[in-house]
Design a protein around this motif. Structure first.
Motif, short mmCIF file in Angstrom:
data_model
loop_
_atom_site.label_atom_id
_atom_site.label_comp_id
_atom_site.label_asym_id
_atom_site.label_seq_id
_atom_site.Cartn_x
_atom_site.Cartn_y
_atom_site.Cartn_z
N ILE A 1 -3.12 -5.20 10.45
CA ILE A 1 -3.80 -4.12 9.73
C ILE A 1 -3.43 -4.16 8.24
O ILE A 1 -4.29 -3.96 7.37
N SER A 2 -2.16 -4.46 7.94
CA SER A 2 -1.72 -4.54 6.54
C SER A 2 -2.46 -5.64 5.78
O SER A 2 -2.61 -5.57 4.55
N ASP A 3 -2.91 -6.66 6.50
CA ASP A 3 -3.63 -7.76 5.87
C ASP A 3 -5.13 -7.49 5.73
O ASP A 3 -5.90 -8.39 5.39
N GLY A 4 -5.54 -6.25 6.01
CA GLY A 4 -6.92 -5.85 5.74
C GLY A 4 -7.93 -6.26 6.78
O GLY A 4 -9.10 -6.50 6.44
N PHE B 1 -0.80 -5.97 -4.67
CA PHE B 1 -1.81 -5.45 -3.74
C PHE B 1 -3.19 -5.67 -4.35
O PHE B 1 -3.33 -5.77 -5.57
N ASP B 2 -4.20 -5.75 -3.49
CA ASP B 2 -5.56 -5.73 -4.03
C ASP B 2 -6.13 -4.33 -3.87
O ASP B 2 -5.42 -3.39 -3.54
N LYS C 1 -4.06 -3.30 0.83
CA LYS C 1 -3.87 -4.64 1.37
C LYS C 1 -2.97 -5.44 0.46
O LYS C 1 -3.13 -5.45 -0.76
N ARG C 2 -1.99 -6.12 1.06
CA ARG C 2 -1.11 -6.96 0.27
C ARG C 2 -1.83 -8.27 -0.09
O ARG C 2 -2.64 -8.79 0.67
N LYS C 3 -1.51 -8.80 -1.25
CA LYS C 3 -2.12 -10.07 -1.66
C LYS C 3 -1.39 -11.21 -0.97
O LYS C 3 -0.17 -11.16 -0.81
#
Length: 487
Positions: free
Chosen positions: A110-113, A464-465, A485-487
């Motif tokens: 989920i953190s990766d979008g 983050f984006d 979301k983390r880059k």
């Protein structure tokens, strides 16, 4: 004995009751069909089984086989054991998630979008408030229960599994349109004492196993031997005993982390020396609290979640160990939650910043890895809120310029206790002189931030984006922060 016949068959009294209830079904699939589960519905679960839970995965797998799509998943929390939900998100079975906590591969996914809609993070009190206010309508609640009778009188004390308090499930059982109990111990009627009441229950499903007892008992409880954490705990207990709220009849709550748990042990030693007794302890109940109850140093325990086998057994053995619902515990909008009666609450933190904001949700890499829990609920409610945390963990600072994610706002935090000193929120001018007079190592927060930087160095900012993967609700329903979301 009066003879009865059902469909022409002579049966025993218990068989009459079982047949009359019409609630006991042979499997999860039968319950899903009877409940008429449809695309887009909201379904709920509880997390009292923690990393030992089987039920969420079993129910979701069966739903996927039926071809149901676009469901809103509304558990009280999720753990590492729920990794299999990733496939149900990918296939469109789950389109939205509301939860208090998230860990493991599912949290990373989920953190990766990888969800089209941001998940919603709620505190335990905020979740209960949202349900009772009608902001979230639960179509079907699937509630794992260690024991129930045919009518749905259920408890957390079964022959195969034990979880103690069912405090989070109680709220769902009262407000869901339909309630399905899932058990591996169907007992004779009536099952007393009960946590969930029969007139709230629509169906009962009996399985061979609903959870792993070892995973249920372990939870987040961690007893520490770490010298740094023990020093922090000792200092925190001295903060408590140096203030005017420490007197006969005071009340408190400690968290389940290592330093938080150790505070209870140090506090007990001082209470014995001073002849002081507490009126109640609240929240997630652990062995140190049970010891205080059994030795007469606390009058009663109010238990929303039993964290270990000792607390589970105590709730059914000791008449002064009371089960409470999540709403009774921490709902800010009911007629009087118990958290509002706390003198002290001792909580942990992944990060705390110079403005005393606290993060218990995201790690140093921006990945979701924790739970909101009752953190902001009890911090806002107690007379004195104490955060216990080391200055740094490994090569990562805990005391920082700005937390990654705000779960509890700084104006709810009164004291930070680290191994390098105690910082007091400037809003609490009344505490500064009292703690200095107690010869405690009081320092300014900016000094702790600078000290952490001198030891660890200046951290590289997380990138983050723009995509929001989670919105963090405060206990009143307002959005306090967002996780990107983390880059």
């Amino acid at each position: 004995m009066i003879e009865k016949r059902v469909h022409g068959k002579l049966i025993k009294p218990y068989e009459v009751n079982a047949d009359a209830s019409g609630k006991v079904l042979e499997n999860i699939k039968a319950a899903l069909k009877k409940a008429n589960l449809k695309d887009g519905m909201t379904i709920s679960f509880h997390h009292h089984f923690r990393e030992g839970d089987y039920v969420i995965n079993l129910v979701m797998d069966e739903i996927a086989k039926m071809g149901i799509k676009n469901l809103v998943l509304f558990p009280s929390s999720l753990g590492k054991v729920h990794e299999t939900l990733i496939e149900h998100i990918k296939s469109g079975v789950i389109s939205e998630i509301h939860t208090s906590g998230l860990r493991g591969p599912l949290a990373e996914f989920i953190s990766d979008g990888n969800m089209s809609k941001p998940i919603t993070i709620r505190s335990h009190g905020g979740r209960a408030r949202a349900i009772e206010a009608g902001e979230i309508k639960i179509d079907i609640a699937f509630l794992a229960v260690p024991r129930t009778d045919c009518m749905g009188n259920a408890s957390g004390n079964g022959s195969k599994t034990q979880c103690g308090s069912l405090g989070y499930a109680i709220v769902d059982s009262k407000h869901a349109d339909q309630v399905v109990l899932i058990t591996d111990d169907l007992c004779d009627y009536p099952n007393m004492p009960r946590s969930i009441v029969q007139d709230n229950v629509d169906m009962v499903v009996v399985l061979d196993a609903i959870g792993d007892p070892e995973g249920i008992a372990s939870g987040a409880t961690r007893y520490t031997k770490n010298p740094k954490e023990l020093k922090i705990a000792e200092l925190a207990s001295k903060v408590i005993t140096s203030l005017e709220y420490y007197k006969d009849g005071f009340s408190f709550q400690t968290g389940s982390g290592g330093a938080s748990l150790a505070v209870t042990r140090f506090l007990k030693d001082q209470m014995i020396k001073d002849g002081i007794k507490a009126s109640f302890a609240l929240g997630g109940i652990t062995k140190p609290m049970v010891d205080l109850l059994e030795e007469g140093y606390v009058d009663c325990l109010f238990d929303v979640q039993s964290f270990d086998l000792t607390s589970t057994a105590s709730m059914y053995r000791n008449e002064r160990h009371y089960e409470i619902s999540a709403s009774e515990y921490a709902n800010p909008s009911n007629k009087g939650c118990m958290a509002s009666m706390l003198d002290y609450v001792i909580l942990s933190a992944l990060e705390i910043d110079k403005d005393f904001n606290v993060n218990v949700m995201t790690g140093s890499d921006g990945v979701i890895m924790g739970a909101s829990g009752g953190h902001c609920d009890t911090a806002a409610s107690a007379k004195v809120t104490i955060i216990v945390a080391p200055l740094y963990r490994g090569r990562l600072a805990t005391v920082v310029d700005r937390v990654t994610t705000i779960i509890t706002p700084g104006d709810s935090i009164d004291v930070l206790v680290t191994e390098r000193g105690i910082a007091i929120n400037p809003l609490r001018t009344d505490l500064v002189e009292k703690l200095k007079k107690a010869n405690l190592p009081v320092v300014e927060m900016h000094e702790l931030v600078a000290l952490a930087k001198s030891i660890i160095g200046e951290p590289q900012p997380i990138e983050f984006d723009d995509m929001i993967v989670a919105n963090v609700e405060y206990r009143d329903g307002s959005i306090i922060d967002s996780i990107r979301k983390r880059k």
